[in-house]
Design an enzyme around this catalytic site. Structure first.
Site, PDB file in Angstrom:
ATOM      1  N   ASP A  48       0.831  -1.205   0.000  1.00  6.06           N
ATOM      2  CA  ASP A  48       0.000   0.000   0.000  1.00  6.06           C
ATOM      3  C   ASP A  48       0.868   1.259   0.000  1.00  6.06           C
ATOM      4  O   ASP A  48       2.047   1.221   0.365  1.00  6.06           O
ATOM      5  CB  ASP A  48      -0.943   0.016   1.215  1.00  6.06           C
ATOM      6  CG  ASP A  48      -0.206  -0.092   2.543  1.00  6.06           C
ATOM      7  OD1 ASP A  48       0.679  -0.948   2.674  1.00  6.06           O
ATOM      8  OD2 ASP A  48      -0.489   0.714   3.451  1.00  6.06           O
ATOM      9  N   GLU A  96      -0.052  -1.072   5.726  1.00  4.58           N
ATOM     10  CA  GLU A  96       1.104  -0.657   6.534  1.00  4.58           C
ATOM     11  C   GLU A  96       0.984   0.814   6.897  1.00  4.58           C
ATOM     12  O   GLU A  96       1.358   1.228   7.984  1.00  4.58           O
ATOM     13  CB  GLU A  96       2.408  -0.914   5.770  1.00  4.58           C
ATOM     14  CG  GLU A  96       3.658  -0.848   6.646  1.00  4.58           C
ATOM     15  CD  GLU A  96       4.242   0.550   6.802  1.00  4.58           C
ATOM     16  OE1 GLU A  96       5.074   0.733   7.708  1.00  4.58           O
ATOM     17  OE2 GLU A  96       3.878   1.470   6.038  1.00  4.58           O
TER      18      GLU A  96
HETATM   19 ZN   LIG Z   1       6.773   2.309   4.146  1.00  7.07          ZN
END
Ligand SMILES: [Zn+2]
Length: 386
Positions: free
Chosen positions: A75, A137
């Site tokens: 992401d 993340e």
């Molecule tokens: Zn990163």
């Protein structure tokens, strides 16, 4: 014949998927799975509860212990509201830089890990490369924990985890954690002239904030032993938002504030959460003596454990050999490294690109960093084939 990509071609492909953390990453995951399975590599895909995102891990080489995990996230942070002068989803080279959302943080590392696969297979790895690609993340790190749990069930234990967040390929052995909390206080409304008969949620919250502020001062005045690499060398405690109250002459019924704790090793996020919860209980009990309706509630929004420096850690030793970087480095941004370390992996951070370009409009990675990263991967393959 299975597809082969240079690191740059692979990066171009990965950047072309809009995997903003608020959107699905499934198109990218499908592409990666097809690519890896095309090379005969076994993959495990773990979807989230909503079914719109997934992580992927793969074992390249023999199914034996002692391999190396290459950990990345798929992401990227949003481009909305940022001043981009180019299409974020098309990789473009200009003046030795490759521009695109995620080029630096951290599809550059992902691309290097994926592009080396055919070469790694041909080299005859004696110990595997385990590729681990997460989601979310950038938004709470919700994707990595279920992926790591499944890796431990399905794959032989690796001897080291390399989290490829941008460090200019410096070896980073430690980082702080992030504990993000929302604290909500509930009072009892009375007219301000008889304030003593009510409970003000604002005053209750303010008391809590003052206590947190005192902890920050206390920490600054007492640096943690062994934390010299960090700035500041202690845990920081911060309140970023505060809202509450309805009118100047009514004791507030409700208030809330957000807390951000950056736990500095050897301290942990868990011990800070415990301290804060104990304070909440103490303030709530005192307020309930005035009105039983009073509440002080703590909600955990995100909990990313710190990555503590390891004594003679295998990951750091491997990275020193592969990069020649013998300095001890620590960073203040958090990564998934603490999540791997928490369950027993030796873990360190090392990846191409500069963290200064992460999350920026016109994000880029230098061509030179990608080339150095490719040389790093070739040395890793040689090491695991020896
Ligand atoms: Zn990163």
């Amino acid at each position: 014949m299975a597809d082969r990509y240079t690191p740059r071609e692979m990066l171009e492909k990965l950047v072309s998927f809009d995997t903003t953390c608020t959107r699905s990453n499934l198109a990218l995951i499908d592409f990666v799975r097809d690519y890896l399975e095309g090379h005969g590599v076994a993959c495990w895909v773990t979807p989230n509860a909503a079914g719109d995102k997934a992580s992927l891990f793969a074992n390249v080489g023999p199914m034996v212990e002692g391999g190396v995990v290459l950990s990345g996230h798929t992401d990227v942070v949003p481009v909305e509201g940022q001043d981009w002068t180019r299409d974020p989803w098309t990789l473009v080279e200009e003046n030795g830089r490759l521009y695109g959302r995620g080029a630096c943080d951290m599809k550059g590392f992902d691309a290097l890990a994926l592009a080396i696969v055919p070469e790694a297979l041909e080299a005859g790895l004696k110990r595997p490369i385990q590729i681990a690609l997460s989601y979310d993340e950038e938004d709470g790190m919700y994707g990595a924990p279920p992926m790591i749990e499944r890796m431990q069930a399905e794959l032989p234990m690796a001897s080291a985890v390399i989290v490829g967040e941008p460090s200019r390929l410096a070896v980073v052995g430690a980082h702080k954690g992030i504990l993000e909390l929302i604290v909500r206080t509930k009072g009892f409304e009375t007219h301000s002239s008889i304030r003593h008969k009510g409970v003000s949620a604002v005053h209750l919250a303010a008391r809590f904030v003052t206590w947190l502020d005192d902890r920050q001062d206390e920490n600054l005045g007492r640096p943690l032993p062994g934390a010299e690499l960090f700035d500041p060398p202690c845990t920081s405690v911060h309140v970023g938002e505060f809202q509450g109250g309805e009118a100047h002459n009514i004791t507030a019924g409700r208030a809330w504030f957000s807390v951000d704790v950056r736990a500095c090793p050897p301290e942990t996020s868990a011990e800070w959460l415990e301290r804060i919860q104990a304070k909440a209980a103490e303030l709530e009990a005192a307020a309930q003596k005035i009105r039983p309706e009073a509440r002080v509630e703590v909600e955990v929004k995100a909990d990313v454990p710190p990555c503590a420096p390891e004594k003679n850690g295998a990951a750091e030793a491997l990275l020193r050999r592969l990069t020649g970087d013998n300095a001890s480095n620590a960073v203040s941004y958090a990564t998934e490294a603490g999540l791997f370390q928490r369950v027993g992996y030796s873990t360190a951070v090392c990846g191409p690109g500069d963290i200064a370009q992460a999350h920026q409009p016109d994000e880029y990675i230098e061509v030179e960093q990608l080339e150095k990263g490719e040389a790093f991967m070739k040395r890793l393959v040689a090491h695991l084939s020896a």
